[in-house]
Design a protein around this motif. Structure first.
Motif, mmCIF file in Angstrom:
data_model
loop_
_atom_site.group_PDB
_atom_site.id
_atom_site.type_symbol
_atom_site.label_atom_id
_atom_site.label_comp_id
_atom_site.label_asym_id
_atom_site.label_seq_id
_atom_site.Cartn_x
_atom_site.Cartn_y
_atom_site.Cartn_z
ATOM 1 N N ALA A 66 -7.516 6.117 -6.498
ATOM 2 C CA ALA A 66 -6.425 7.052 -6.187
ATOM 3 C C ALA A 66 -6.944 8.470 -6.059
ATOM 4 C CB ALA A 66 -5.351 6.983 -7.267
ATOM 5 N N ALA A 67 -7.828 8.883 -6.989
ATOM 6 C CA ALA A 67 -8.399 10.232 -6.931
ATOM 7 C C ALA A 67 -9.319 10.369 -5.722
ATOM 8 C CB ALA A 67 -9.156 10.546 -8.221
ATOM 9 N N GLY A 68 -10.063 9.306 -5.403
ATOM 10 C CA GLY A 68 -10.912 9.337 -4.216
ATOM 11 C C GLY A 68 -10.091 9.475 -2.941
ATOM 12 N N LEU A 69 -8.921 8.832 -2.922
ATOM 13 C CA LEU A 69 -8.029 8.941 -1.772
ATOM 14 C C LEU A 69 -7.511 10.372 -1.634
ATOM 15 C CD1 LEU A 69 -6.780 7.198 0.436
ATOM 16 C CD2 LEU A 69 -4.885 6.702 -1.106
ATOM 17 N N TYR A 70 -7.214 10.988 -2.776
ATOM 18 C CA TYR A 70 -6.802 12.396 -2.761
ATOM 19 C C TYR A 70 -7.920 13.266 -2.177
ATOM 20 C CZ TYR A 70 -5.399 17.016 -4.425
ATOM 21 O OH TYR A 70 -5.064 18.349 -4.489
ATOM 22 N N LEU A 71 -9.156 13.041 -2.617
ATOM 23 C CA LEU A 71 -10.292 13.827 -2.138
ATOM 24 C C LEU A 71 -10.493 13.640 -0.637
ATOM 25 C CD1 LEU A 71 -12.942 13.268 -4.958
ATOM 26 C CD2 LEU A 71 -11.764 15.407 -4.413
ATOM 27 N N ALA A 72 -10.417 12.397 -0.174
ATOM 28 C CA ALA A 72 -10.623 12.126 1.252
ATOM 29 C C ALA A 72 -9.571 12.829 2.094
ATOM 30 C CB ALA A 72 -10.590 10.618 1.506
ATOM 31 N N THR A 73 -8.330 12.763 1.664
ATOM 32 C CA THR A 73 -7.243 13.402 2.407
ATOM 33 C C THR A 73 -7.404 14.917 2.397
ATOM 34 O OG1 THR A 73 -5.764 11.604 1.743
ATOM 35 C CG2 THR A 73 -4.742 13.597 2.637
ATOM 36 N N SER A 74 -7.722 15.474 1.235
ATOM 37 C CA SER A 74 -7.826 16.921 1.100
ATOM 38 C C SER A 74 -9.004 17.482 1.896
ATOM 39 C CB SER A 74 -7.966 17.303 -0.383
ATOM 40 O OG SER A 74 -7.983 18.703 -0.538
ATOM 41 N N THR A 75 -10.163 16.814 1.834
ATOM 42 C CA THR A 75 -11.324 17.320 2.560
ATOM 43 C C THR A 75 -11.129 17.209 4.074
ATOM 44 O OG1 THR A 75 -12.404 15.152 2.287
ATOM 45 C CG2 THR A 75 -12.975 16.872 0.708
ATOM 46 N N THR A 76 -10.447 16.143 4.509
ATOM 47 C CA THR A 76 -10.155 16.023 5.942
ATOM 48 C C THR A 76 -9.219 17.133 6.392
ATOM 49 O OG1 THR A 76 -10.418 13.612 5.813
ATOM 50 C CG2 THR A 76 -9.270 14.490 7.726
ATOM 51 N N TRP A 77 -8.198 17.402 5.591
ATOM 52 C CA TRP A 77 -7.288 18.507 5.893
ATOM 53 C C TRP A 77 -8.076 19.818 5.971
ATOM 54 C CZ3 TRP A 77 -1.739 19.247 6.104
ATOM 55 C CH2 TRP A 77 -1.353 20.590 6.080
ATOM 56 N N THR A 78 -8.951 20.063 5.007
ATOM 57 C CA THR A 78 -9.725 21.303 4.970
ATOM 58 C C THR A 78 -10.554 21.471 6.237
ATOM 59 O OG1 THR A 78 -9.864 21.303 2.552
ATOM 60 C CG2 THR A 78 -11.506 22.588 3.724
ATOM 61 N N ALA A 79 -11.224 20.403 6.660
ATOM 62 C CA ALA A 79 -12.076 20.489 7.843
ATOM 63 C C ALA A 79 -11.261 20.832 9.089
ATOM 64 C CB ALA A 79 -12.822 19.169 8.045
ATOM 65 N N VAL A 80 -10.147 20.128 9.283
ATOM 66 C CA VAL A 80 -9.302 20.390 10.452
ATOM 67 C C VAL A 80 -8.683 21.780 10.360
ATOM 68 C CG1 VAL A 80 -7.244 19.646 11.705
ATOM 69 C CG2 VAL A 80 -8.829 17.937 10.782
ATOM 70 N N SER A 122 0.821 -1.216 0.000
ATOM 71 C CA SER A 122 0.000 0.000 0.000
ATOM 72 C C SER A 122 0.856 1.267 0.000
ATOM 73 C CB SER A 122 -0.947 0.007 1.208
ATOM 74 O OG SER A 122 -1.858 -1.065 1.139
ATOM 75 N N ALA A 123 2.128 1.153 -0.357
ATOM 76 C CA ALA A 123 3.036 2.302 -0.311
ATOM 77 C C ALA A 123 2.610 3.409 -1.270
ATOM 78 C CB ALA A 123 4.463 1.848 -0.631
ATOM 79 N N THR A 124 2.078 3.034 -2.447
ATOM 80 C CA THR A 124 1.656 4.066 -3.401
ATOM 81 C C THR A 124 0.464 4.843 -2.856
ATOM 82 O OG1 THR A 124 2.462 2.776 -5.273
ATOM 83 C CG2 THR A 124 0.860 4.498 -5.749
ATOM 84 N N ALA A 125 -0.452 4.148 -2.190
ATOM 85 C CA ALA A 125 -1.583 4.841 -1.561
ATOM 86 C C ALA A 125 -1.073 5.811 -0.493
ATOM 87 C CB ALA A 125 -2.543 3.826 -0.945
ATOM 88 N N ALA A 126 -0.091 5.370 0.288
ATOM 89 C CA ALA A 126 0.501 6.253 1.296
ATOM 90 C C ALA A 126 1.195 7.434 0.626
ATOM 91 C CB ALA A 126 1.487 5.473 2.158
ATOM 92 N N ALA A 127 1.823 7.194 -0.540
ATOM 93 C CA ALA A 127 2.484 8.274 -1.275
ATOM 94 C C ALA A 127 1.462 9.310 -1.748
ATOM 95 C CB ALA A 127 3.243 7.699 -2.468
ATOM 96 N N ILE A 128 0.286 8.857 -2.163
ATOM 97 C CA ILE A 128 -0.769 9.793 -2.587
ATOM 98 C C ILE A 128 -1.214 10.653 -1.409
ATOM 99 C CG2 ILE A 128 -3.165 9.924 -3.388
ATOM 100 C CD1 ILE A 128 -2.593 7.403 -5.051
ATOM 101 N N VAL A 129 -1.377 10.030 -0.249
ATOM 102 C CA VAL A 129 -1.758 10.787 0.949
ATOM 103 C C VAL A 129 -0.680 11.817 1.291
ATOM 104 C CG1 VAL A 129 -2.207 10.631 3.428
ATOM 105 C CG2 VAL A 129 -3.195 8.943 1.876
ATOM 106 N N LEU A 130 0.588 11.384 1.268
ATOM 107 C CA LEU A 130 1.686 12.299 1.589
ATOM 108 C C LEU A 130 1.755 13.438 0.574
ATOM 109 C CD1 LEU A 130 4.151 13.041 3.266
ATOM 110 C CD2 LEU A 130 5.504 11.473 1.858
ATOM 111 N N PHE A 131 1.598 13.110 -0.710
ATOM 112 C CA PHE A 131 1.607 14.136 -1.756
ATOM 113 C C PHE A 131 0.484 15.145 -1.530
ATOM 114 C CE2 PHE A 131 -0.256 15.476 -5.838
ATOM 115 C CZ PHE A 131 0.793 16.229 -6.341
ATOM 116 N N THR A 132 -0.703 14.660 -1.186
ATOM 117 C CA THR A 132 -1.838 15.543 -0.937
ATOM 118 C C THR A 132 -1.563 16.471 0.243
ATOM 119 O OG1 THR A 132 -3.304 13.779 -1.705
ATOM 120 C CG2 THR A 132 -4.322 15.620 -0.557
ATOM 121 N N LEU A 133 -0.990 15.922 1.296
ATOM 122 C CA LEU A 133 -0.668 16.741 2.471
ATOM 123 C C LEU A 133 0.337 17.833 2.122
ATOM 124 C CD1 LEU A 133 -0.422 13.974 5.230
ATOM 125 C CD2 LEU A 133 -2.317 15.541 4.795
#
Length: 241
Positions: free
Chosen positions: A205-219, A25-36
Motif C-alpha cells: 500500500a505504501a509502495g503504491l502511494y510512492l509510485a503514484t506520488s512520484t509519477t505525479w511529481t514527474a508530470v 482491487s478497490a482499496t488499491a484504487a482508493a489509495i491511488v485516488l487518495f494520493t492524487l
C-alpha cells in the motif's frame, strides 16, 4: 478518532464507492485516488516552487560571482548568499516544501498497513491478489511477482526520467556550483532511485502511494517548468516591447 483510524475509515469509504469499478482491487484504487487528492492539494506549493527555481536560476551569475569572491571563506560566502536570497525575495528551500509536507501522510499510510492500527479489514484487501499489507519477499517469480514487477518498473522509469532531468539542470547550473555545491549537484539526482529501494521494503500500500506520488511529481514538474518558461518568455517580450 486517531489519525490512523481516520485514514482507515476514509480509505474504506472510498473503496466502497470504487468497488463497482475495481472489484477486489478497490482499496488499491482508493489509495491511488487518495494520493492524487493529496498531491492536488499541494499543487499551489508546487507552482510556487517552480517559480522559485526559475528565480534561483536567474541568480546564477550573481551566485557564481559570490562563490568566486568568497571561496576561501565559507562562512562569509554563506552570509552573502543568504543576503542575496533575502534581497531578491527568493527562498532556497521553497522547492522542498511539497515533499516535506507529504512525509506525514506517507508515515500514516505506512503505519496503518504495517501495524493494522485503524486499518480495520484493510490488511485483507489486495491488488491483483497481492495483499496491500504485504511486503516484497525478494522473488519476482512467485504468484505476486507480476504486481511488484509492475510497481518497480513504474517507479524505476519515473526515477530514471527524474534523474536525467536533474542531471541536465545540474549541468546548466554548473558555473554556480563549485566546491560542496558541485558535489551535491552530482549526488542529488541519484536520490530519485531511493524511492525504488523504499518501495521494496515497505508494505505494498505504501509502495503504491510512492509510485503514484512520484509519477505525479514527474508530470507536474514537466508541465510547470514548461508553463514557467512560457510565462518568462512572455514577460521578456513585454519588457523589450
Amino acid at each position: 478518532m486517531s489519525v490512523f483510524a481516520a485514514l482507515g475509515t476514509l480509505l474504506t469509504r472510498l473503496a466502497d464507492c470504487l468497488a463497482p469499478l475495481f472489484g477486489a482491487s478497490a482499496t488499491a484504487a482508493a489509495i491511488v485516488l487518495f494520493t492524487l487528492c493529496v498531491r492536488a492539494a499541494l499543487h499551489p506549493l508546487a507552482r510556487a516552487a517552480a517559480r522559485g527555481e526559475k528565480a534561483r536560476a536567474a541568480l546564477a551569475p550573481k551566485m557564481a560571482e559570490l562563490n568566486r569572491r568568497h571561496k576561501r571563506d565559507p562562512e562569509r560566502l554563506r552570509r552573502a548568499m543568504a543576503e542575496l536570497y533575502e534581497k531578491e525575495l527568493v527562498s532556497p528551500v521553497a522547492g522542498c516544501l511539497p515533499m516535506l509536507l507529504q512525509l506525514p501522510v506517507f508515515f500514516v499510510m505506512y503505519h496503518v498497513f504495517s501495524t493494522g492500527s485503524g486499518a480495520g479489514d484493510l490488511l485483507d484487501h489486495t491488488l491483483a491478489g497481492a495483499p496491500l499489507g504485504g511486503r516484497w519477499g525478494g522473488d519476482l517469480t512467485g504468484p505476486h511477482g507480476p504486481v511488484y514487477l509492475a510497481l518497480f518498473a513504474l517507479i524505476a522509469a519515473v526515477a530514471t526520467w527524474t534523474y536525467l532531468r536533474a542531471r541536465k539542470a545540474a549541468a546548466d547550473a554548473r558555473p554556480v556550483g563549485a566546491g560542496m555545491a558541485a558535489g551535491a549537484a552530482k549526488v542529488l539526482p541519484l536520490l530519485s532511485f531511493g524511492t525504488l529501494v523504499t518501495a521494496a521494503v515497505v508494505p505494498l500500500a505504501a509502495g503504491l502511494y510512492l509510485a503514484t506520488s512520484t509519477t505525479w511529481t514527474a508530470v507536474e514538474r514537466a508541465l510547470l517548468h514548461r508553463t514557467v518558461r512560457v510565462e518568462g518568455a512572455k514577460g521578456g517580450a513585454r519588457s523589450s516591447g
